[in-house]
Write a protein that holds these residues in place. Structure first.
Motif, PDB file in Angstrom:
ATOM      1  N   GLY A  37       1.085  -1.150  -0.163  1.00 55.87           N
ATOM      2  CA  GLY A  37       0.062   0.000  -0.104  1.00 55.87           C
ATOM      3  C   GLY A  37       0.701   1.265  -0.145  1.00 55.87           C
ATOM      4  N   PRO A  38       0.298   2.315   0.424  1.00 54.40           N
ATOM      5  CA  PRO A  38       0.979   3.596   0.285  1.00 54.40           C
ATOM      6  C   PRO A  38       2.108   3.624   1.278  1.00 54.40           C
ATOM      7  N   ASN A  39       2.257   3.038   2.447  1.00 56.14           N
ATOM      8  CA  ASN A  39       3.471   2.903   3.267  1.00 56.14           C
ATOM      9  C   ASN A  39       4.752   2.791   2.575  1.00 56.14           C
ATOM     10  N   ALA A  40       4.755   1.918   1.659  1.00 53.14           N
ATOM     11  CA  ALA A  40       5.861   1.434   1.005  1.00 53.14           C
ATOM     12  C   ALA A  40       6.507   2.669   0.118  1.00 53.14           C
ATOM     13  N   VAL A  41       5.836   3.500  -0.117  1.00 51.32           N
ATOM     14  CA  VAL A  41       6.227   4.721  -0.892  1.00 51.32           C
ATOM     15  C   VAL A  41       6.374   5.880   0.030  1.00 51.32           C
ATOM     16  N   LEU A  42       5.254   6.206   0.939  1.00 47.66           N
ATOM     17  CA  LEU A  42       5.246   7.247   1.840  1.00 47.66           C
ATOM     18  C   LEU A  42       6.268   7.520   2.876  1.00 47.66           C
ATOM     19  N   TRP A  43       6.409   6.238   3.446  1.00 45.21           N
ATOM     20  CA  TRP A  43       7.398   6.176   4.706  1.00 45.21           C
ATOM     21  C   TRP A  43       8.981   6.274   4.220  1.00 45.21           C
ATOM     22  N   PRO A  44       9.337   5.716   3.176  1.00 39.86           N
ATOM     23  CA  PRO A  44      10.633   6.299   2.652  1.00 39.86           C
ATOM     24  C   PRO A  44      10.803   7.586   2.220  1.00 39.86           C
ATOM     25  N   LEU A  45       9.533   8.208   1.522  1.00 39.61           N
ATOM     26  CA  LEU A  45       9.566   9.455   1.072  1.00 39.61           C
ATOM     27  C   LEU A  45       9.744  10.349   2.271  1.00 39.61           C
ATOM     28  N   GLY A  46       9.086  10.165   3.490  1.00 43.53           N
ATOM     29  CA  GLY A  46       9.097  10.920   4.501  1.00 43.53           C
ATOM     30  C   GLY A  46      10.702  11.103   5.299  1.00 43.53           C
ATOM     31  N   ILE A  47      11.233   9.795   5.119  1.00 48.72           N
ATOM     32  CA  ILE A  47      12.915   9.602   5.550  1.00 48.72           C
ATOM     33  C   ILE A  47      13.667  10.743   4.783  1.00 48.72           C
ATOM     34  N   LEU A  48      13.465  10.556   3.420  1.00 54.34           N
ATOM     35  CA  LEU A  48      14.233  11.325   2.479  1.00 54.34           C
ATOM     36  C   LEU A  48      14.041  12.894   2.799  1.00 54.34           C
ATOM     37  N   LEU A  49      12.741  13.330   2.937  1.00 50.22           N
ATOM     38  CA  LEU A  49      12.523  14.568   3.141  1.00 50.22           C
ATOM     39  C   LEU A  49      13.001  15.138   4.458  1.00 50.22           C
ATOM     40  N   LEU A  50      12.985  14.234   5.325  1.00 46.15           N
ATOM     41  CA  LEU A  50      13.490  14.591   6.648  1.00 46.15           C
ATOM     42  C   LEU A  50      14.852  14.828   6.510  1.00 46.15           C
ATOM     43  N   ASN A 108      10.440  20.456   5.204  1.00 43.57           N
ATOM     44  CA  ASN A 108       9.639  19.831   6.403  1.00 43.57           C
ATOM     45  C   ASN A 108       8.080  19.992   6.047  1.00 43.57           C
ATOM     46  N   PHE A 109       7.710  21.153   5.528  1.00 45.18           N
ATOM     47  CA  PHE A 109       6.108  21.245   4.934  1.00 45.18           C
ATOM     48  C   PHE A 109       5.729  20.074   3.886  1.00 45.18           C
ATOM     49  N   ALA A 110       6.722  19.776   3.041  1.00 52.28           N
ATOM     50  CA  ALA A 110       6.585  18.508   2.273  1.00 52.28           C
ATOM     51  C   ALA A 110       6.531  17.093   3.139  1.00 52.28           C
ATOM     52  N   PHE A 111       7.178  17.221   4.121  1.00 55.03           N
ATOM     53  CA  PHE A 111       7.142  16.028   5.092  1.00 55.03           C
ATOM     54  C   PHE A 111       5.812  16.003   5.705  1.00 55.03           C
ATOM     55  N   TRP A 112       5.290  16.998   6.069  1.00 53.08           N
ATOM     56  CA  TRP A 112       4.132  17.127   6.774  1.00 53.08           C
ATOM     57  C   TRP A 112       2.923  16.505   5.852  1.00 53.08           C
ATOM     58  N   ILE A 113       2.924  17.104   4.650  1.00 49.40           N
ATOM     59  CA  ILE A 113       1.879  16.540   3.664  1.00 49.40           C
ATOM     60  C   ILE A 113       2.112  14.940   3.422  1.00 49.40           C
ATOM     61  N   THR A 114       3.222  14.558   3.431  1.00 49.75           N
ATOM     62  CA  THR A 114       3.517  13.062   3.088  1.00 49.75           C
ATOM     63  C   THR A 114       2.844  12.467   4.529  1.00 49.75           C
ATOM     64  N   LEU A 115       3.125  12.911   5.634  1.00 49.17           N
ATOM     65  CA  LEU A 115       2.658  12.312   6.944  1.00 49.17           C
ATOM     66  C   LEU A 115       1.040  12.437   6.879  1.00 49.17           C
TER      67      LEU A 115
END
Length: 648
Positions: A18-31, A142-149
């Motif tokens: 599901g979405p976690n497979a993309v969003l979780w590593p994307l959050g890591i990258l943005l942080l 950080n703003f993009a991370f919030w959207i991802t979250l």
């Protein structure tokens, strides 16, 4: 029941679908992006990036933001860059360890607050018209991370407490590490500040020591001359009294005229550092009776200062005129009342505000309005400006104690402790209260070179080098061929002088003024379209041609660089006898581009204002042209040769 089990399975932290497979590593990258760019600011603040960040110099937008009310936490003066870095890294730890299967409510609300703060800081940058690239990228990430979250699902069981504790512990631990770094830097700054204070007291003591005349030769009785016989009409003329040394002071004095410690500050009412030191000085004057203050003007505005080419401080000239007008109409008391009010306003005022204040201190407002624009007042401001320029003043404040410069810009010093040390030296007889004139601009430039930080400048194989190994005079120049006439002036000034020193070495490095190949250059600088090409060209010449051909091509680039384009470049290659085919292949090769980057990186590390930059025996010559003073470059080389003789 089966449906409940399926739902729990879908929300299980172990699920990678599901979405976690993309969003979780994307959050890591943005942080990680936020951590890297905020971390660069922290490392610079801690002095661990000695050359500074590109675009974050003393007069940059980054500096303006850091010095503003938004740059630190009120009450504790803790830089917001430290808070941001600790938050981003703490959130990265919490996100990595707890959010793979879904985001807890605690993490979600903390991220929302963080995004709101980032949005607020972007608004602050816009309102202050100050764009800090590193801040902007960190906050956008950080703003993009919030959207991802927000797109992430919630976990099957809410682990808010665990997520909050991990984030809080990480934030506190990282803050503690940063605090230790800050304490270490503060201790180093204090030690360096104390060294500068000792040097200042020693300089004052040295200038106050009387010059020792050589003793007269003793004559034996056999050769002693007969005493001269004078007649009644002869009368020996009295020796003329020595002319009094010119006083180094302003027109108005605050404090005891006989105070042993005499402060003279050359300032600008809109200068942030002037404002900071003004508060320190006024506090000192309130607590001591052995210090006096006088001021001189150096507004950063070409309307009244012909020695600069900017109107950076738009109201500074009017502020200087206003205080001088107050002094003419109301004397010493009115001058200092106006002086303090202008700093309280940070040099910003309307016509109505300045007129109202003039009235409040008892001045005739009609006469004040007439005189503030008069040639008489302009002449007073201009006299200060010219005098300051004669002492080599190029920025404000310039602070002098008994005529000796306080070099606060090396390490921001506590002026109170500096004055304590000087006053103690005077009280114990190690120095006198005598005030001498500061050195002239050209003398100051020599002293600035002598006192400058020694750099260990490497000489890579691709550098253009001539001269001897283990030279007594080692000169390195970072240059830009396409800048109008500057390289020509370096060549005409420097090369004839080096002929006087056979045991010298000269090397040329490139510092192209284009953001395409130089990270130190702002993207707004667009006046050097062929800067990168000419930098690559001289590197290609060192690889393709003989040393003689490379130097001939260097001289050709100096002559034709400001008007160059690619077809013209190949004409120069042919004229100097190099193989044009091999040169063209080398010109655009990755190896040549890497050589340019070597020079740029070393240039940034060497830390100079811009090309051409001259280093003599590892020390930067801050100003060298004929406009800077009397034979500055010649005298620097003479002093370097004298130092080497003493060492040998």
């Amino acid at each position: 029941m089966a449906n409940s089990k399926n739902a729990a399975k879908e929300m299980s932290p172990a699920s990678d679908k599901g979405p976690n497979a993309v969003l979780w590593p994307l959050g890591i990258l943005l942080l990680v992006v936020a951590v890297v760019f905020s971390g660069a600011l922290v490392l610079t603040k801690l002095g661990l990036i000695s050359s500074g960040l590109p675009g974050c110099g003393a007069e940059s937008d980054c500096s303006k933001l850091a010095d503003s009310v938004w740059g630190s936490i009120p009450g504790i003066n803790w830089p917001v860059s430290y808070v941001g870095f600790s938050y981003f890294l703490g959130m990265l730890v919490a996100w990595t360890t707890t959010a793979r299967g879904g985001v807890s409510n605690a993490l979600r609300w903390i991220a929302r607050l963080g995004a709101l703060i980032s949005f607020g800081f972007i608004i602050v940058m816009i309102s202050l018209d100050s764009f800090c690239l590193y801040c902007f990228i960190a906050h956008i990430a950080n703003f993009a991370f919030w959207i991802t979250l927000e797109m992430m699902p919630r976990p099957a069981g809410d682990h808010s407490f665990n997520a909050f504790m991990i984030l809080a512990f990480s934030f506190l631990a990282i803050s503690a590490i940063v605090a230790l770094g800050q304490i270490q830097k503060r201790d180093m700054d204090v030690a360096t500040g104390e060294q500068l204070q000792d040097e200042l007291a020693a300089a004052i003591a040295k200038q106050s020591q009387p010059k020792q005349e050589p003793p007269a030769p003793k004559l034996s009785p056999a050769t002693a001359p007969e005493p001269a016989v004078t007649t009644a009409t002869e009368s020996p003329e009295p020796a003329p009294a020595p002319a009094p040394a010119p006083a180094f002071t302003g027109r108005y004095l605050l404090g005891d005229p006989n105070a042993p410690v005499k402060l003279v500050i050359i300032s600008d009412y809109q200068c942030p550092d002037c404002y900071k030191y003004e508060k320190q000085v006024m506090s000192i004057l309130q607590s001591r009776d052995d210090v006096s203050l006088s001021v001189k003007h150096f507004p950063f505005n070409s309307d009244c200062n012909p020695h600069i080419n900017t109107r950076k401080h738009g109201n500074a000239c009017w502020a200087a005129r206003a205080v001088e007008t107050a002094g003419i109409l109301g004397g010493n008391e009115a001058f200092w009342k106006m002086h303090e009010w202008l700093f309280e306003q940070k040099g910003n005022f309307t016509n109505q505000e300045i007129t109202d204040f003039a009235r409040s201190i008892g001045l005739d407002t009609i006469e004040f309005t007439r005189m503030i624009s008069s040639p008489e007042v302009d002449a007073l401001v201009r006299a200060d400006v010219d005098e300051a320029f004669g002492y080599g003043v190029l920025f404000t404040p310039m602070i002098f104690i008994n005529g000796v410069e306080v070099k606060w810009y090396h390490i921001p010093q506590n002026l109170s402790s500096t004055i304590n040390k000087v006053a103690s030296a005077i009280a114990t007889g190690q120095a006198s209260a005598e005030t001498r004139l500061p050195p002239t601009a050209s003398e100051k430039l020599i002293l600035d070179w002598k006192d400058g930080r020694m750099r260990n400048i490497s000489k890579p194989a691709h550098a253009l080098v001539q001269g001897v190994n283990d030279a007594d005079i080692d000169v390195v120049v970072w240059g830009e061929y396409t800048s109008e006439n500057y390289m020509q002036r370096v060549h005409e000034n420097l090369m004839p002088l080096l002929k006087n020193y056979p045991n010298h070495s000269f090397s040329y490095r490139v510092f192209p003024m284009s953001s395409d190949c130089n990270s130190k250059v702002n993207e707004k600088v667009t006046g050097f379209p062929y800067a990168c090409m000419t930098a690559r060209a001289i590197k290609a010449a060192t690889q393709v041609g003989t040393p003689q051909q490379a130097w001939a091509f260097h001289e050709w680039l100096i002559e034709y660089g400001p008007q160059i384009d690619e077809p013209t470049l190949m004409v120069g290659v042919a004229q100097t006898g190099m193989d044009t085919v091999r040169f063209q292949e080398a010109l655009n090769s990755p190896a040549i581009a890497n050589m340019v980057q070597d020079d740029v990186r070393d240039g940034i590390q060497a830390s100079f204002r811009g090309p051409p930059a001259i280093f003599v025996n590892g020390r930067y010559v801050p100003r060298w042209s004929e406009d800077a003073g009397d034979r500055v470059l010649e005298r620097v080389l003479e002093e370097a040769a004298r130092e080497q003789e003493e060492k040998n």
